[in-house]
Design a protein around this motif. Structure first.
Motif, short mmCIF file in Angstrom:
data_model
loop_
_atom_site.label_atom_id
_atom_site.label_comp_id
_atom_site.label_asym_id
_atom_site.label_seq_id
_atom_site.Cartn_x
_atom_site.Cartn_y
_atom_site.Cartn_z
N THR D 50 12.69 74.63 31.62
CA THR D 50 13.06 73.56 30.54
C THR D 50 11.74 72.71 30.00
O THR D 50 11.65 72.61 28.72
CB THR D 50 13.99 72.71 31.05
OG1 THR D 50 15.22 73.34 31.36
CG2 THR D 50 14.62 71.44 30.04
N ASP D 178 17.49 77.03 25.77
CA ASP D 178 17.75 76.93 27.16
C ASP D 178 18.95 76.81 27.73
O ASP D 178 19.71 76.14 27.54
CB ASP D 178 17.02 75.10 27.24
CG ASP D 178 16.73 74.80 28.39
OD1 ASP D 178 16.88 75.86 29.46
OD2 ASP D 178 16.43 74.00 28.84
N GLU D 179 18.87 78.00 28.58
CA GLU D 179 20.33 78.18 29.24
C GLU D 179 21.49 78.10 28.30
O GLU D 179 22.34 77.46 28.57
CB GLU D 179 20.56 77.05 30.47
CG GLU D 179 19.16 76.96 31.15
CD GLU D 179 19.13 77.57 32.63
OE1 GLU D 179 20.37 78.30 32.99
OE2 GLU D 179 18.27 77.63 33.24
#
Ligand SMILES: Nc1ncnc2c1ncn2[C@@H]1O[C@H](COP(=O)(O)OP(=O)(O)OP(=O)(O)O)[C@@H](O)[C@H]1O
Ligand SMILES: Nc1ncnc2c1ncn2[C@@H]1O[C@H](COP(=O)(O)OP(=O)(O)OP(=O)(O)O)[C@@H](O)[C@H]1O
Ligand SMILES: [Mg+2]
Ligand SMILES: [Mg+2]
Lengths: 587, 344, 333, 342, 307
Positions: D50, D178-179
């Motif tokens: 992240t 991000d994810e």
């Protein structure tokens, strides 16, 4: 449940509960009469040479106390004071002339009328002499005052063996230098003496030594407790064993105490009618009414337009229904002013006799008011009065917010004025101190003002033609300052036409009252009352009535209505032989 | 993650934190002292004249009134505003608040000390009482929130929270001191009792404190019940409470979990309100004639007792500032999440 | 001690909503064979957690168990339990590992203290032994037991908290364990560890375990049996290898096809069309899945398919066993 | 198009009473994202994924290293001048719910950035609405349905698509995801992945894909590149398919081994690697030098304790696959599940 | 693939998303929320009544309220439901005509308190760093200054003749609590995805604060605003009750003061109606506001509003 229930019922005993109206109880304050909040209660553990009687015109009438008697020389320049030989302090030490001398010495550090360091001040003492252990002789300085005797006799007496050490050894020498010396030496001496003031005020003897009927036992923030002084000269006259003096922060607390029947005597407070009725219903409750030389007035700032015009002032006087104002503001504690004379009506009759009835009464009369306003050049448009130049006329009546009776009065006046086309409103100041400050600064057009402070005629008219109106007394000399300066907020003219008496200077006349002879005083009072009545620097609204509350369920024999002792504390009443224990079962 | 920090390091860190707070607190006290100094000196009104006329108003003769007030002129502050300010700060450094004008000759610190006793006692009692009551009722209101009782409790809380303290005080005096006089209507203690640890004196103290304390309690109870209720509702929604129930924990234990988590944030508020207590309650002290700091302040304002006003202001401020610091540190100590650095 | 069996019969749980009471679990029959791990998969909102709560008779308001029974061997019908009996059953007989085990611990108490609270609540006499057991369990799961017991929740990582949750569910020797999403929000390695631990502990202690997850992969790794939920219904149930290897319900098939895979043809994988169900959007009658179904038939609109059990596999679909023609949905997209 | 060299970042955590402590989140990371390219970062929790994404999107500063966007080194620009460059990189958040303001409708959410864009490019206001509809269509949802709705009225997949559409309003060149699928229902994940792939291919945006689930990285595109992050360090890098098929670094192998096996469809790989427990971020923090993975590596030797392996220098690049790693003991192991049918 | 939709053709009918529609939907939502509980409607009715009193109250009576010189402190009757005051003026008329000052002050205070508190809290929380430190010290100071005592002092310097002046002072003294709370909310919202996203999109700070942050805090702000109104009413009435503010015979606080100190309302029942009328007005206003506050969360949260 604080009443005495013991078998002392016949001879006395019990706790007498009261309130000292002029004093906030302050547990942090020293037991010292020189301290303004000191825990010394006049008539109980605080003794003066004598107690003033409530005479409407003669300020020199006194009941003997520590001073058993006194003699005045015919020219009033010398007074011999004879102490009671049996007077003793609560520690058994006799009260002597030395005590009086020390007390007077201490009084000098505080400043005051009789004990002013400036020998030229009106009514200042020139010399203090101990003639013998029970006789003190005091002579008056050059600038004599008619109230000299009164001021001497009001001297508070403190024990020399407790307070004496506050005076330096060479004090009397210093005093001489200060009063009669010249230049730097005198100034230095003066400064040394006034420099003692703070020390004297702060002095705390730790425990009470009293010459009065009671001795302070204990004080807490809510109350002071006093017990009998076994050495008091008239101890057999004193019925209660103890006196409890309660503190109060608001009148309503006194009302509550009275309704609950907790107080044996309460001082004068303003009371709403409904509350008064409740108080009267309380068991044993009684109301004593008497003379109180105070009146309330609506005062003008004549430096502000249009109040410089006497017609405007008169017009307003004609528009105010004083009876209605009194009914709203002080129904129980006041009587509507008969007219504006500057004097409380009761005293006015004594001073003026039939002349009083000759004064214009200013009864409510809108027609006359109209005429006066027209005479002043005011104009009426759309039912509203305006200034001569056509600008709106706004009457703002200022009062301190903390006096709800004054607020009500001002509101009532403004409503009445509004009824007759005068745009009036009430403006309050946050507190009395602020009010007085702004008043003195000339910020207000109209404000409420206490007048008629008898019995000395000088005091009466000094409220109208004194400092507030520009006349200042300095070292025995009178001078007049311009309106709007140095506290001259009334801004009246320096000279006025007094009809038959010609053009007079009312301030000067007032000053003369200080030392004039009785007859001369009568003449001057007549002129000044007339001036006040015609020129109307104020509109007198109502005269106060001294309304005392007593409760007869525990003690009886309180002074009757209009008694000479009514303005003194119940401690003094006891000294005078009043107040006996109520007999059981009889109320 | 946990991290082992040597004890000494940790102590130093705490000391640094405290020092930071103290410095900030001092700056704040200085700022408030300065502001109040300026404002106070700008108040119009002549205190001596005020006293003189009040005495006359009370029926004293002009001579007597003059005698009683003449000497006060010596107590008025002199010098330029700046000189006065410097002198004021200088004496503050020596914990000297000056001398009173309305009680001439007595140190302001003495007056404040005496008054503080009467403020701290009832307000502290009232604060604690209302806290306990409010918190208990708050839990109840939260648990029964969908029922009529919960609604009633919450509404009563909101209303009491809203009703001004003077209204409560006035009503209580009207009822218990006038209509049905079982309570004294003013003063802190009956003067007939010898001060000390004797039953009469203490009984009287308590008797006189009942109404002020009850008033204070009622007035602040609403705030506590509302705060506690919303905290409990929030915690009730937290998963760990449900988890505890699903693990079959006893009701008492689950309740303790709930209460502790909900009450934790209230402790800081409690610390703050204890700090506020030096301000006393002007209304309560006025109504019950209770000689605390609030009344002292009111009287000092009306008598233009500059030193006393400034001193009282300062004490009140210091109370609040110190309470803020304590509240902050307290939170660090009692909440393990904050205690160990909140690194989670 | 033998692992108990669990039989859920005709379970219906409703939630009160502004639109009336709506069923989140509808007529579910599910049998957990003794000593097996049963996995329940389904999308968000399909009623998995509600089902899990029902096993402890702990459906939270505004939910309410409207009908059915949950028989656990040695305990009887859980749904009939009340008061103290119910409380004692929770934790002691049925262990529960919370969906958000991350937050299932009291933040103000150390794990050890919470363990003691648990022991006292269930009248464990030898608390020392309890602590010892707990420490052993934690060590068994690869942690330093003593340290963990002295820690606060916030001092532990997500995986550690999850394991603490498992420890607390097992330490009283519960024989039935329910794990609700034990690995959500954990990363791959931690997930793998947790799953391994679940499997191992399950076998060591002879438990009957229910694992709930929305991740078919996670279940496939540990479970013996697999139940697939959709819209409050169990649409397919059977041994895990069989269900995955030969899914019979269109939903199961779609689900499997939607799993991202490490190997194989990318183009074979695809998402299910449409939106996952919520209480409000579920059709009141007919098959709950028909909106997203590639084999929808007319009968699906009106009739709720009954669960049919054949060779140990249960499927609730009108189309199962019929030839694959009907709506050729694959061509559409 | 966007490259980073030597990116490092250390967080100084102010931990209450305890004073500061340092958390190295990124250590000397190099990467490059091409136009239309696909780069995936994988790694377990706390590995710095992240942080890297935020640095690239300009939401976080870095301590060392250089980011170059369109050939312009960012360190040469003032904070203000950097903004337009960073606007070309848009971040797509993990949680599609919190990424949308619950008090604003989809229309409002799109309108604000589009208005900004219209001002920048001198387009009329009318363009805004049509562009909003166009973008929503592009991400595969019905504009008429979603525009007037609040986020809570949409499903997770729809919300994520709205988030992507919003990122596209700025015509970005790189999307940092991000994810982006981990909070979305399983059944819908592939849809989002396919959308990202589709955007790459049709619109030409580069995608920087961050995930802890390697399998999803495949679906971004088969030409993608994969970086494996361990505690802020890239330990292996190469073509996605290649690394999945032939992981060399024990850490990559542990990650792949952790992927659950779909029993019935697959069987487990023969040499699954299980890292040593326990794992902890602070563990081994005091150590200087040596491989970061040593405390958990089942294969570490004494050399690993002493020396620090460097990506590229100590392993690769493989001539054929360009695969790089940072391990002294590289060895292929078959760890991934094998399909039953194969 | 499921995702590829023809990018060329946006649907024919553009969706109705204009501001006007949104506003209409908002008010419809508000209505729905209010109707959910009868208590809320009661609150709305009460507050609306007071608002009406504030706006139209003085118009109902002549500028100079009529007096009855012979009915001082008259008991309640048909003509005077709450009796009369010390001057014989109808108490109900006083309460009604006095509502304007009280409500205006309350409103002014609330607006100033909330505006200052929100602005400062938002600014501090959003910009963090040095600004935050400075503003928070300022806030601490605001909280540390003892309010009522300061007001007592101020009232000697400043005559609060207009309600706006009064509101200004009360507001300036009272923003600290809100600033602190708003700051901490901002700090936490700031970390939320949608704020980050807005910053990433390069949206101006004005937009982020005004359109993204503020609406999220709207329920809190609205709640505080309502509560500030009651707080201001109390503070103000209390000051008038203490008698330190300028006299106005129809001011509720002055009425309390006069009832107690002039009428002896706490001592005898005669002036009790005079005391009770403003008290009841205050309590009713509180009740109304308390009942409405309950709905704030649902009004400003679209999810709760639409349900
Ligand atoms: N307290 C509640 N009030 C109303 N509806 C609820 C409540 N709790 C759950 N529901 C509804 O019940 C249905 C099933 O919820 P449940 O939590 O059992 O689903 P789940 O399968 O566990 O989903 P997830 O994967 O999101 O945990 C959902 O549609 C949900 O919206
Ligand atoms: N703002 C911050 N302050 C302090 N430390 C931080 C901060 N942000 C991240 N870190 C630390 O930096 C490291 C890397 O964090 P990052 O969020 O980049 O990991 P990640 O790979 O995205 O993990 P996850 O899979 O859990 O999202 C972690 O140890 C984390 O605790
Ligand atoms: Mg669930
Ligand atoms: Mg991350």
């Amino acid at each position: 449940g604080t009443t005495g229930t013991t078998e002392t019922a016949r001879t006395g005993g019990g706790v007498f509960t009261t309130i000292d109206g002029s004093k906030q109880i302050n547990a942090s304050a020293p037991i010292n009469p020189f301290n303004p909040v000191g825990s010394v209660f006049s008539g109980y553990n605080g003794m003066a040479l004598a107690w003033p009687k409530n005479d409407p015109t003669d300020p020199n009438q006194f009941y003997p106390a520590i001073a058993g008697s006194w003699t005045t020389s015919p020219d009033r320049s010398q007074v011999d004071i004879h102490l009671r030989p049996d007077a003793k302090w609560s520690d058994g030490v006799p009260v002597t002339s030395e005590d009086v001398r020390v007390s007077i010495g201490l009084a000098y550090t505080q400043g005051g009328t009789a004990y002013a360091l400036d020998p030229k001040a009106a009514g200042a003492a020139a010399d203090i002499q101990v003639v013998d252990p029970t006789t003190v002789r005091i002579t008056q300085g050059a600038n004599r005052s008619s109230t000299f005797l009164a001021n001497l006799l009001s001297t508070v007496v403190v024990p020399a063996h407790v307070f004496g050490k506050l005076l330096p050894a060479d004090f009397w020498q210093l005093l001489k230098t200060a009063q009669h010396g010249q230049g730097a030496a005198a100034d230095k001496a003066k400064n040394t003496i006034t420099g003692l003031a703070e020390k004297v005020i702060a002095f705390d003897p730790g425990h009470d030594v009293s010459a009065g009927p009671f001795v302070l036992e204990r004080v807490n923030p809510g109350a002071a407790l006093l017990t009998r002084n076994p050495y008091f000269y008239d101890r057999q006259k004193i019925a209660p064993d103890k006196v409890k003096i309660l503190n109060y922060t608001g009148n309503e607390q006194i009302w509550n105490y009275l309704i609950a029947g907790r107080l044996d005597n309460a001082p004068f407070t303003s009371v709403p009618t409904a509350v008064m009725n409740r108080i009267r219903e309380a068991r044993g409750s009684k109301v004593i009414k008497g003379y109180s030389p105070v009146a309330v007035s609506l005062a003008f700032n004549q430096a502000h337009k249009p109040y410089d015009n006497v017609h405007v002032r008169r017009a307003l006087a004609y528009l105010i229904d004083r009876a209605q104002v009194t009914r709203i503001a002080s129904p129980e504690g006041g009587t509507p002013a008969a007219t504006t004379s500057g004097i409380h009506a009761q005293a006015a009759r004594a001073w003026l006799g039939s002349g009083f009835d000759g004064l214009e009464q200013y009864r409510m009369d809108p027609a006359k008011a109209d005429a006066e306003l027209k005479a002043a050049g005011m104009t009426k448009r759309n039912g509203r009065w305006a200034m001569p130049d056509g600008s709106p006329w706004k009457v703002r009546i200022h009062v301190p917010a903390s006096f709800s009776d004054w607020v009500a009065a001002a509101k009532s006046i403004s409503s009445q004025l509004a009824d007759h086309g005068v745009d009036a409103s009430v403006v309050t100041a946050a507190d009395y101190t602020l009010y007085l400050g702004e008043l003195a600064d000339g910020k207000y057009d109209l404000g409420l003002w206490l007048i008629g402070l008898g019995p000395s005629p000088y005091n009466i008219f000094q409220r109208l033609f004194g400092q507030a109106n520009g006349w200042q007394m300095f070292g025995g000399r009178l001078r007049h300052v311009a309106p709007g300066t140095e506290g001259n907020w009334m801004g009246g003219p320096e000279k006025v036409d007094a009809g038959a008496a010609g053009v007079v200077d009312p301030g000067e006349l007032t000053g003369k009252l200080n030392y004039a002879s009785q007859d001369e005083q009568k003449r001057i009072v007549g002129i000044l009352a007339k001036v006040a009545n015609e020129q109307l620097p104020v509109v007198q609204l109502w005269d106060y009535v001294n309304t005392q509350f007593v409760n007869t369920s525990r003690y009886t024999a309180f002074p009757p209505d209009d008694d000479q002792a009514l303005r003194l504390s119940s401690g003094v009443w006891m000294q005078l032989g009043m107040i006996r224990k109520a007999e059981k079962g009889r109320v | 993650m946990t991290q082992t920090v040597p004890g000494r390091h940790r102590a130093a860190a705490i000391a640094r934190k405290v020092a930071g707070h103290v410095v900030r607190g001092l700056v704040m006290i200085w700022a408030v002292a300065t502001i109040s100094f300026v404002i106070i000196r700008e108040i119009p009104g002549n205190p001596v004249l005020g006293q003189y006329e009040s005495l006359i108003q009370k029926g004293m003769s002009p001579e007597q009134a003059e005698r009683a007030t003449a000497v006060l002129y010596g107590f008025l502050p002199t010098g330029s505003l700046w000189q006065q300010y410097v002198g004021y700060l200088g004496s503050l450094l020596h914990f000297d608040l000056g001398r009173s004008l309305s009680t001439p000759g007595v140190e302001v610190t003495t007056l404040i000390g005496h008054a503080a006793r009467w403020t701290v006692l009832p307000v502290l009692a009232g604060t604690l009482l209302s806290f306990l009551l409010g918190v208990t009722m708050g839990v109840y209101a939260a648990i029964k929130r969908s029922g009529r009782l919960g609604d009633a409790l919450a509404l009563s809380g909101s209303l009491l929270h809203g009703v001004p303290v003077y209204v409560i005080g006035l009503l209580l005096t009207a009822i218990f001191a006038t209509l049905w006089p079982i309570m004294p209507s003013g003063g802190p203690v009956d003067v007939e009792f010898v001060p000390g640890l004797n039953p009469g004196y203490i009984g009287s103290l308590v008797h006189h404190a009942v109404l002020p304390v009850v008033t204070y309690t009622l007035a602040s109870y609403g705030g506590w019940i509302l705060a506690m209720k919303s905290n409990v509702v929030a915690v009730l929604g937290d998963d760990f409470i449900l988890a505890a129930e699903l693990r079959g924990l006893r009701r008492g234990i689950v309740f303790r979990y709930l209460a502790r988590n909900a009450i934790l944030p209230l402790f800081t508020i409690l610390a703050l309100s204890i700090g506020m207590l030096f301000g006393g309650s002007i209304f309560i002290e006025q109504i019950f004639n209770y000689p605390g700091l609030g009344l002292l302040l009111v009287n000092s304002i009306s008598s233009r007792d500059y030193a006393l006003m400034g001193g009282t202001f300062l004490v009140i401020t210091v109370g609040i500032v110190v309470a803020n610091i304590v509240a902050d540190l307290l939170y660090t100590v009692i909440d393990p999440r904050v205690r160990s650095g909140g690194a989670a | 001690m033998e692992a108990p069996g669990v039989r859920i019969r005709d379970l219906t749980v409703v939630y009160k909503t502004p639109a009336g009471e709506l069923p989140a679990v509808r007529g579910v029959d599910l049998t957990l064979a003794p000593g097996t791990i049963t996995g329940v998969v389904g999308e968000s909102g399909s009623g998995k957690s509600t089902l899990a709560f029902s096993l402890l008779n702990a459906v939270q308001p505004p939910g309410r168990i409207a009908a059915g029974s949950v028989e656990i061997d040695g305990l009887g019908d859980v749904l009939a339990l009340r008061g103290e009996d119910l409380r004692r059953a929770r934790g002691r007989e049925v262990g529960y590992v919370f969906q958000a085990a991350q937050n299932s611990l009291n933040p103000l108490k150390t794990i050890g203290k919470q363990l003691l609270d648990l022991g006292r609540s269930h009248d464990v006499e030898d608390l020392r032994a309890l602590v010892r057991d707990a420490r052993d369990l934690l060590a068994r799961m690869g942690m330093d037991g003593a340290r963990v017991l002295d820690s606060y929740q916030h001092e532990l990582s997500g995986g550690m908290r999850q394991r603490v949750g498992i420890m607390l569910a097992l330490v009283l020797n519960a024989k039935v364990v329910v794990l609700d999403e034990p690995t959500t929000a954990l990363d791959m390695i931690t997930q793998a560890t947790i799953l391994r631990i679940i499997r191992e502990v399950h076998e060591e202690r002879a438990l009957t375990t229910l694992v709930i997850t929305h991740d078919v992969g996670a279940v496939a790794e540990v479970a013996d049996d697999l139940a697939v939920m959709y819209g409050g219904r169990v649409v397919e149930h059977g041994p895990v290898t069989e269900v995955l290897g030969d899914a019979r319900h269109p939903y199961t098939r779609g689900l499997i096809r939607a799993i991202p895979r490490l190997t194989g043809d990318l183009s074979l994988a695809r998402a299910l069309p449409g939106r996952p169900p919520t209480l409000g959007t579920l059709p009141a009658q007919g098959c709950v899945f028909r909106e997203r179904c590639e084999r929808r038939m007319d009968v699906c609109e009106t009739d709720d398919p009954a669960a049919v059990t054949r060779d140990g596999r249960t499927v609730a679909c009108h189309a199962t066993g019929r030839p694959l023609e009907l709506v050729g949905r694959e061509e559409l997209v | 198009m966007i490259t980073g060299t030597g990116i490092s970042k250390t967080f100084r955590q102010r931990g209450g009473v305890l004073g500061a402590r340092e958390v190295p989140a990124l250590r000397d990371v190099d990467f490059a994202v091409e136009r239309g390219g696909a780069v995936s970062f994988i790694g377990e929790s706390g590995s710095g994924k992240t942080t890297l994404g935020r640095i690239i999107a300009g939401l976080e500063t870095h301590d060392a290293g250089e980011i170059v966007i369109d050939g312009v080194p960012m360190s040469s620009l003032s904070h203000r001048r950097r903004q337009p460059y960073f606007r070309r990189v848009q971040l797509i958040h993990q949680d599609p719910y919190s990424a949308l303001n619950p008090t604003r409708t989809v229309h409002q959410a799109l309108e604000a950035p589009l208005a900004l864009r219209a001002r920048q490019t001198g387009r009329p206001r009318s363009w805004i609405d049509s562009r909003a509809q166009e973008l929503l269509s592009m991400v595969g949802i019905d504009p008429g349905y979603v525009l007037p709705r609040y986020p809570h009225q949409l499903s997770g997949g729809m919300r994520q698509r709205v988030v992507i559409a919003r990122a596209l309003t700025m015509d970005p060149e790189v999307l940092v995801a991000d994810e982006a699928v981990s909070m979305i229902d399983v059944s819908l994940r592939l849809g989002i992945l396919a959308l990202l792939k589709d955007l790459r291919e049709r619109v030409g945006v580069g995608v920087l894909f961050i995930t802890h689930d390697i399998a999803t990285a495949r679906y971004i595109g088969d030409d993608g590149e994969l970086y494996v992050l361990y505690r802020g360090q890239v330990v292996e890098r190469g073509a996605t398919e290649k690394i999945i098929a032939d992981p060399v670094h024990p850490y990559t192998q542990s990650l792949l081994s952790a992927i659950p096996v779909l029993h019935g469809l697959e069987r487990p790989g023969a040499e699954r690697v299980v890292p040593k427990e326990p794992r902890g971020e602070s563990q081994g923090e005091g150590r200087t030098g040596g491989c970061l993975f040593v405390p958990r590596c089942p294969f570490s030797t004494e050399r690993c304790e002493r020396e620090t392996p460097v990506l590229g220098r100590d392993g690769g690049p493989d001539q054929e696959t360009e695969q790089e790693h940072a391990c002294f003991h590289p060895r292929r192991r078959s760890v991934i599940p094998v399909g039953v049918g194969e | 693939m499921t995702v590829i939709v023809d990018p060329a053709g946006p649907p024919a009918a553009p969706p109705e998303t204009t501001r006007a529609t949104l506003r209409r939907n908002f008010w419809r939502g508000v209505w729905r929320v209010l109707r959910r509980k009868p208590s809320r409607m009661a609150g709305v009715v009460i507050v609306a009544l007071f608002a009406l009193m504030g706006v139209a109250g003085p118009l109902l009576y002549p500028a100079q309220l009529p007096r009855d010189d012979n009915a001082l402190y008259a008991p309640p009757s048909l003509a005077h439901p709450f009796g009369t005051d010390f001057e014989g003026t109808d108490v109900l008329a006083l309460v009604i005509t006095g509502a304007r000052y009280v409500l205006l002050t309350g409103l002014a205070t609330a607006v100033i308190t909330v505006a200052l508190g929100t602005a400062i809290g938002l600014f501090a929380g959003f910009h963090r760093g040095r600004w935050d430190t400075v503003l928070m010290r300022l806030t601490d100071m605001n909280l540390a200054i003892p309010g009522l005592p300061l007001l007592l002092v101020l009232s000697t310097v400043w005559k609060f003749e207009s309600p706006l002046e009064m509101g200004l002072v009360l507001g300036v003294l009272g923003w600290g609590g809100i600033a602190r709370a708003v700051r901490s909310q901002t700090l936490s919202l700031r970390e939320r995805g949608f704020i980050e996203a807005a910053r990433g999109l390069g949206l101006p700070t004005r937009h982020i604060i005004g359109r993204e942050l503020l609406p999220s805090m709207a329920p809190y702000i609205a709640m505080n605003m309502l509560i500030a109104v009651t707080g201001a009413v109390y503070a103000q009435v209390g000051l008038f009750f203490l008698g330190v503010l300028p006299f106005e015979s129809n001011n509720w606080g002055v009425m309390l003061n006069l009832a107690v100190f002039n009428g002896g309302a706490l001592t005898t029942p005669a002036a009790l109606p005079y005391l009770m009328a403003p008290l009841i007005a205050i309590l009713l206003l509180t009740l109304g506001i308390v009942l409405i506050v309950d709905a704030m969360d649902e009004i400003f949260n679209p999810r709760l509003r639409e349900e």
